[in-house]
Design a protein around this motif. Structure first.
Motif, PDB file in Angstrom:
ATOM      1  N   TYR A 195       0.838  -1.205   0.000  1.00 57.84           N
ATOM      2  CA  TYR A 195       0.000   0.000   0.000  1.00 57.84           C
ATOM      3  C   TYR A 195       0.873   1.254   0.000  1.00 57.84           C
ATOM      4  CZ  TYR A 195      -4.517  -2.285   0.550  1.00 57.84           C
ATOM      5  OH  TYR A 195      -5.653  -3.016   0.334  1.00 57.84           O
ATOM      6  N   THR A 196       1.943   1.216   0.796  1.00 56.43           N
ATOM      7  CA  THR A 196       2.854   2.365   0.832  1.00 56.43           C
ATOM      8  C   THR A 196       3.545   2.549  -0.512  1.00 56.43           C
ATOM      9  OG1 THR A 196       3.249   2.064   3.202  1.00 56.43           O
ATOM     10  CG2 THR A 196       4.874   3.351   1.975  1.00 56.43           C
ATOM     11  N   LEU A 197       4.018   1.455  -1.103  1.00 58.17           N
ATOM     12  CA  LEU A 197       4.709   1.537  -2.384  1.00 58.17           C
ATOM     13  C   LEU A 197       3.781   2.025  -3.491  1.00 58.17           C
ATOM     14  CD1 LEU A 197       7.193   1.032  -4.153  1.00 58.17           C
ATOM     15  CD2 LEU A 197       6.492  -1.378  -4.325  1.00 58.17           C
ATOM     16  N   SER A 198       2.568   1.493  -3.533  1.00 62.94           N
ATOM     17  CA  SER A 198       1.629   1.905  -4.580  1.00 62.94           C
ATOM     18  C   SER A 198       1.233   3.369  -4.412  1.00 62.94           C
ATOM     19  CB  SER A 198       0.381   1.016  -4.572  1.00 62.94           C
ATOM     20  OG  SER A 198      -0.327   1.119  -3.353  1.00 62.94           O
ATOM     21  N   THR A 199       1.132   3.833  -3.160  1.00 61.18           N
ATOM     22  CA  THR A 199       0.825   5.243  -2.917  1.00 61.18           C
ATOM     23  C   THR A 199       1.988   6.129  -3.338  1.00 61.18           C
ATOM     24  OG1 THR A 199      -0.631   4.657  -1.066  1.00 61.18           O
ATOM     25  CG2 THR A 199       0.177   6.931  -1.151  1.00 61.18           C
ATOM     26  N   ASN A 200       3.208   5.691  -3.059  1.00 60.84           N
ATOM     27  CA  ASN A 200       4.377   6.454  -3.488  1.00 60.84           C
ATOM     28  C   ASN A 200       4.451   6.554  -5.007  1.00 60.84           C
ATOM     29  OD1 ASN A 200       5.235   6.940  -0.878  1.00 60.84           O
ATOM     30  ND2 ASN A 200       6.644   5.201  -0.814  1.00 60.84           N
TER      31      ASN A 200
END
Length: 275
Positions: A74-79
């Motif tokens: 989720y963090t990577l996709s948001t970044n």
């Protein structure tokens, strides 16, 4: 080379949303969210092709492949989504029209059912930029015989562009707004009882090898037909006689030549005018 072609090409999703908005995808390397030079060039080329005066809103969705833990993905996709947003802002896109910025996390796959798992995973490491266009204004088209309401002296062949009859993405179900607009059409039709007409459904942006789009409700390529039928059924429910109407879906076979946002439409083609 193949990756660069995929990256730099503006393409339309082949899924049910294809006919409703323009989608541009940027693909990322495994576990990365920074844009490489060729990726940044692709985004810039995409922005330069846009007619921003016709863009209503932009949505940005980030994705990851199916490996790794949910929180990390989720963090990577948001970044990834934020990286693309920042590039759009840098190139002049107004922040206020970017209404959605969301990291969707990982896209699950079933390895047993896929022939090329690495390729599928590479396509899931992406950001989709969804361009939603402003509603078409038929008066801007200046096409002879095309009107936004029934003319005072209609003739066979006149086309009434129902510019405010909008469907949800990939759907043939009439939403509340569409029904309210159709109620106005009903009043016009009741005042003009001498005309008969064909209800025509049209879509845009399907792949070149497909003339029709998918209705997400039925999972079949019959979206324009189902939209025309939905209008037909609504008019029947509002006491417009069946004998005055037919309905047909034309897929993407009749573009107006004024841009894809004008091709997502429903029209009434006048087929008969009684004396």
């Amino acid at each position: 080379m193949r990756f660069n072609i995929l990256l730099l090409s503006l393409f339309f999703s082949i899924w049910a949303f294809a006919q409703e908005e323009e989608v541009y995808s940027i693909y990322f390397d495994f576990d990365k969210y920074n844009l490489k030079p060729e990726q940044a060039e692709g985004v810039v080329a995409f922005i330069q092709k846009l007619d921003t005066t016709k863009v209503e809103t932009i949505e940005i969705f980030g994705y990851c492949d199916d490996r790794g833990k949910d929180e990390y993905n989720y963090t990577l996709s948001t970044n990834r989504a934020n990286t693309v947003k920042n590039k759009l802002l840098e190139k002049g896109i107004k922040n206020k029209i970017i209404i959605t910025l969301e990291g969707k996390g990982r896209v699950l796959i079933d390895e047993d059912l896929l022939d090329n798992v690495p390729e599928v995973r590479s396509k899931n490491r992406r950001v989709d930029v969804v361009i939603n266009y402003k509603p078409a204004v038929v008066n801007d088209l200046k096409i002879p015989g095309v009107y936004n309401k029934i003319p005072k002296e209609p003739v066979v062949g006149d086309r009434i562009y129902l510019e405010k009859i909008q469907f949800d993405r990939g759907s043939s179900k009439l939403n509340i707004k569409a029904k309210k607009e159709l109620d106005k059409v009903v009043r016009d039709l009741l005042r003009n009882k001498k005309i008969s007409f064909e209800i025509q459904g049209h879509v845009c942006c399907t792949p070149s090898y497909q003339t029709e789009a998918i209705d997400r409700g039925t999972k079949k390529r019959e979206l324009s037909s189902n939209r025309a039928k939905a209008v037909y059924k609504y008019l029947i429910a509002k006491k417009i006689p069946k004998i005055r109407m037919t309905h047909k879906g034309y897929g993407n076979s009749q573009p107006l030549g004024k841009g894809s946002f004008f091709d997502r439409r429903v029209e009434l083609l006048i087929t008969k005018v009684d004396n």
